[in-house]
Design an enzyme around this catalytic site. Structure first.
Site, short mmCIF file in Angstrom:
data_model
loop_
_atom_site.label_atom_id
_atom_site.label_comp_id
_atom_site.label_asym_id
_atom_site.label_seq_id
_atom_site.Cartn_x
_atom_site.Cartn_y
_atom_site.Cartn_z
N GLU A 1 1.24 -1.04 4.84
CA GLU A 1 0.67 0.31 4.80
C GLU A 1 -0.85 0.30 4.95
O GLU A 1 -1.57 1.03 4.26
CB GLU A 1 1.09 1.02 3.50
CG GLU A 1 2.58 1.24 3.38
CD GLU A 1 2.96 2.08 2.16
OE1 GLU A 1 2.13 2.22 1.25
OE2 GLU A 1 4.09 2.60 2.14
N GLU B 1 10.74 1.58 4.57
CA GLU B 1 10.91 2.00 3.17
C GLU B 1 11.50 3.41 3.11
O GLU B 1 10.78 4.39 3.32
CB GLU B 1 9.58 1.96 2.40
CG GLU B 1 9.05 0.56 2.15
CD GLU B 1 7.83 0.56 1.25
OE1 GLU B 1 7.57 1.59 0.60
OE2 GLU B 1 7.13 -0.47 1.20
#
Length: 762
Positions: free
Chosen positions: A127, A198
């Site tokens: 991320e 995710e």
């Protein structure tokens, strides 16, 4: 627990297991590696492979994941000139060295798919787009370097960067979040697949925020939508979260992690999430041939309805009928000459473009109720011994400085605890004085001349806090001892190495004078005396430190007792509802921190039960040690076991039958005649070793409510209980068709009916 958990994941229809590689576990000190015990990465991957599953390896090495320091070892903080996660030579040197070491180890064991092993995908970074702009011109070059470095390791399998839309070729950009079927802009190259790294199965807990969960229907909807739009890989975060043992949880993160995942913290199935997702996976796999061999087409079925169709020929066709409207009642759509009723915010999956195998909003699997049963109490003072923690004065400090030192840089993550001490002279004993302490983390316990005067703490979203207390001073020299406590290290954000914690300002107001002790001679001591002598060990060398339990509790007290493991195989947990804040150990192994005194907005603790894996236990003579920071009462502690004590199903006659009732591929890709023996069913199953002992409620007709609160409706078959009891009592599992024929008649012709059954497992 690994084999059991992996087998439950496989039984749920998963094909692969994702895992992070935790740098601070595997290299806690620079150049000192540890892959022993539950840190054995190779053994874990081999166990996954042995059970027929693939592995997706998220090397990071920054991982965030509510894990202390985002997975980075704290010694990196002290590397000269280092700036984490940027185009910085010291950081890139250590990151590449670590990544090479991991890949070399796995290659030596032939664990990559290119070598015949199970690893099919690897992830570098995590991320990064969330923080890239903060690094200005040092951000983009780092992304390119990380991608080039990873590909250069030549694993023979693809690499992925999550939340990195501009991931350099050939690294795949991937999505994280709740609704990637709606929010993901797609791969940045036609040569890359659509990957969802995710898919959050719930919202993780932190101290100071309201607890939120995610329903099975919502997970199923967005997973199916991602697949319908051409997605090729969906990873659930988490499918099993487990326990943050020891001090591994990040700041303000409880020890229990993602307990609401399909497999809960204890390894038990969280129903209906596990069962509903299993049905979804099975229905998607019924579509596998057209999904893998056809281009998808998309067209409207209404204002907020659409179809995604995968059709290679008349024998290979699969469709996803989507209703985006979550506000209205069910909507009827027309597809290939047939009518289909779509519930609000749902997707119907048609593996043969004709028959609905699954609808994301219609939960046919059972609901389960987890219950903690107390097995042993520790309510006798004879069961306990204690050790009162030493409160250091300025004279007993280990080192000194003319300033307030930053907490993390002083402890080096060797302990949660740092003592700040100073002394000053008071001319009179009656003067009113007020101590004010400003701190950034995370707790503070204040003592004057060895006496406790108060505590304060921050929260996940408001880490800064102030303690203000009247000082009971004596004439002459006074010692002030302030214990700063970290509840985990920060796990994310730009410039993590610059984050600060601990005391920031200390003042004493005496009459009309304000005395600032921020720049003053301070004494310091890292850790607690009980930590230094390792009171948590079952060792003869520490026995002399323990004394008989005294009922007058005081802050900073260690307690110990001995207990036997509960009989049976149910998961074991420690009930700490009577305690305040601290850490617990069983047979020398930390089962994590606890913070029962931190209450949510409804006045409830975030966690009271701490998981004790049975592999930590002996049949008898188990040592339990607790460090209690506050004034908890150990006489209220108990040992319990977790079990599923109730199972409940609520299925409508309009629901699709269980996906398992599809009889092989011939039904889809050959003779596609509908199997008229397929019926919706309430399916109940107790855990292994338990059987259905009583039917608490049963109604075929129009029962109201759900599996938590229910009642008989205006339409009810009077023989409902008798039919269900005959089918289920004394059995581990049972299946009851939702049909008037099964209940020997229609109690209310012309009305849609359902069956609701609630049963007890014993």
């Amino acid at each position: 627990m690994w084999p059991y958990l992996i087998s439950k994941a496989r039984a749920g229809g998963l094909d692969a297991i994702d895992t992070y590689v935790f740098w601070n576990l595997h290299e806690p000190q620079q150049g000192q590696y540890d892959f022993s015990g539950r840190k054995d990465l190779v053994k874990f991957i081999k166990e996954v492979h042995a059970q027929g599953l693939y592995v997706c390896l998220r090397i990071g090495p920054f991982i965030e994941s509510e894990w202390t320091y985002g997975g980075l070892p704290f010694w990196l903080h002290d590397v000269p000139g280092i700036v984490f996660r940027s185009d910085n030579e010291p950081f890139k040197y250590h990151m590449e060295r670590y990544a090479k070491m991991i890949v070399k180890m796995l290659k030596a064991e032939k664990l990559y798919a290119s070598q015949g092993g199970p690893i099919i995908l690897s992830q570098i970074e995590n991320e990064y787009k969330n923080v890239e702009a903060a690094f200005h011109e040092k951000g983009p070059p780092y992304v390119k370097w990380a991608a080039k470095m990873a590909v250069g390791l030549q694993t023979g399998v693809p690499w992925v960067m999550c939340k990195q839309d501009d991931a350099p070729d050939p690294v795949i950009n991937a999505c994280n979040g709740l609704r990637c079927g709606e929010t993901f802009s797609g791969p940045n190259s036609p040569r890359k697949p659509a990957i969802w790294t995710e898919n959050w199965t719930t919202v993780y807990q932190v101290y100071g925020k309201e607890t939120r969960s995610r329903f099975a229907e919502d997970i199923a909807f967005h997973t199916a939508l991602f697949i319908a739009k051409g997605g090729s890989f969906v990873n659930y975060y988490m499918y099993h979260g487990g326990t943050n043992f020891g001090r591994t949880a990040a700041e303000y993160v409880p020890t229990s992690y993602y307990d609401q995942a399909p497999i809960d913290e204890y390894g038990m199935l969280r129903q209906p999430k596990h069962g509903h997702m299993k049905e979804l996976h099975a229905s998607i796999k019924l579509c596998r041939k057209p999904l893998l061999s056809s281009k998808w087409t998309n067209f409207s079925l209404g204002h907020l309805q659409e179809a995604f169709v995968f059709e290679r020929n008349s024998h290979e066709c699969a469709a996803f009928l989507v209703n985006h409207d979550g506000r209205s009642n069910a909507t009827t759509v027309h597809f290939k000459g047939l009518s289909y009723k779509l519930p609000p915010k749902s997707i119907s999956i048609l593996p043969d473009c004709k028959t609905v195998a699954f609808n994301t909003a219609q939960v046919s699997t059972q609901y389960g109720t987890r219950l903690a049963t107390r097995r042993q109490k520790f309510d006798s003072i004879e069961q306990w011994k204690e050790y009162k923690e030493y409160i250091p004065s300025f004279d007993k400090s280990s080192f000194r400085a003319n300033m307030l030192l930053e907490h993390m840089n002083t402890t080096k993550d060797s302990s949660d605890y740092l003592w700040y001490t100073f002394r000053f002279h008071q001319n009179s004993s009656n003067a009113h004085s007020v101590l004010t302490v400003n701190s950034l983390g995370h707790n503070l316990h204040a003592f004057v001349n060895g006496e406790f005067i108060g505590s304060a703490h921050g929260s996940h979203d408001n880490k800064s806090f102030t303690l203000q207390r009247s000082l009971p001073l004596k004439r002459g020299t006074n010692d002030v001892s302030l214990l700063s406590v970290m509840t985990g290290l920060p796990d994310g954000g730009a410039y993590l190495e610059r984050r600060v914690a601990g005391l920031r300002r200390v003042t004493i107001q005496r009459q009309h004078e304000l005395h600032d002790f921020t720049t003053y001679l301070w004494g310091y001591r890292v850790g607690l005396s009980g930590e230094n002598i390792q009171l948590h060990r079952n060792d003869a060398s520490v026995k002399a430190y323990w004394s008989r339990y005294a009922s007058s509790s005081q802050p900073l007290t260690w307690y110990k007792t001995i207990f036997d493991a509960p009989v049976g195989n149910d998961p074991v947990a420690l009930n700490l509802a009577s305690m305040g804040k601290g850490e617990a150990w069983v047979n020398g192994q930390s089962i994590g921190r606890y913070w029962v005194s931190f209450l949510d907005s409804d006045g409830n603790p975030y966690q009271t039960w701490n998981h004790i894996p049975r592999s930590f236990l002996k049949p008898s003579g188990n040592l339990l040690v607790l460090l209690e920071e506050e004034k908890g009462n150990p006489l209220g502690i108990s040992i319990g076991t977790m079990s599923t004590t109730k199972v409940c199903g609520h299925v409508s006659s309009s629901y699709p039958p269980p996906v398992i009732s599809w009889q092989g591929e011939n039904q889809i890709n050959g003779n596609r005649k509908r199997n008229h023996g397929r019926r919706p069913r309430v399916q109940l199953r107790c855990p292994r070793g338990r059987k259905i002992s009583s039917v608490l409620f049963s109604s075929f007709g129009t029962p109201s409510g759900d599996c938590e609160t229910y009642a008989t409706g205006s339409c009810h078959a009077s023989n409902s209980r008798a039919i269900v009891e005959k089918a289920c009592l004394g059995k581990e599992r049972c299946s009851i068709p939702v049909s008037s024929k099964n209940f020997h008649g229609d109690p209310c012709p012309g009305i849609a009916k359902s069956l609701l059954v609630d049963a007890k497992c014993s």
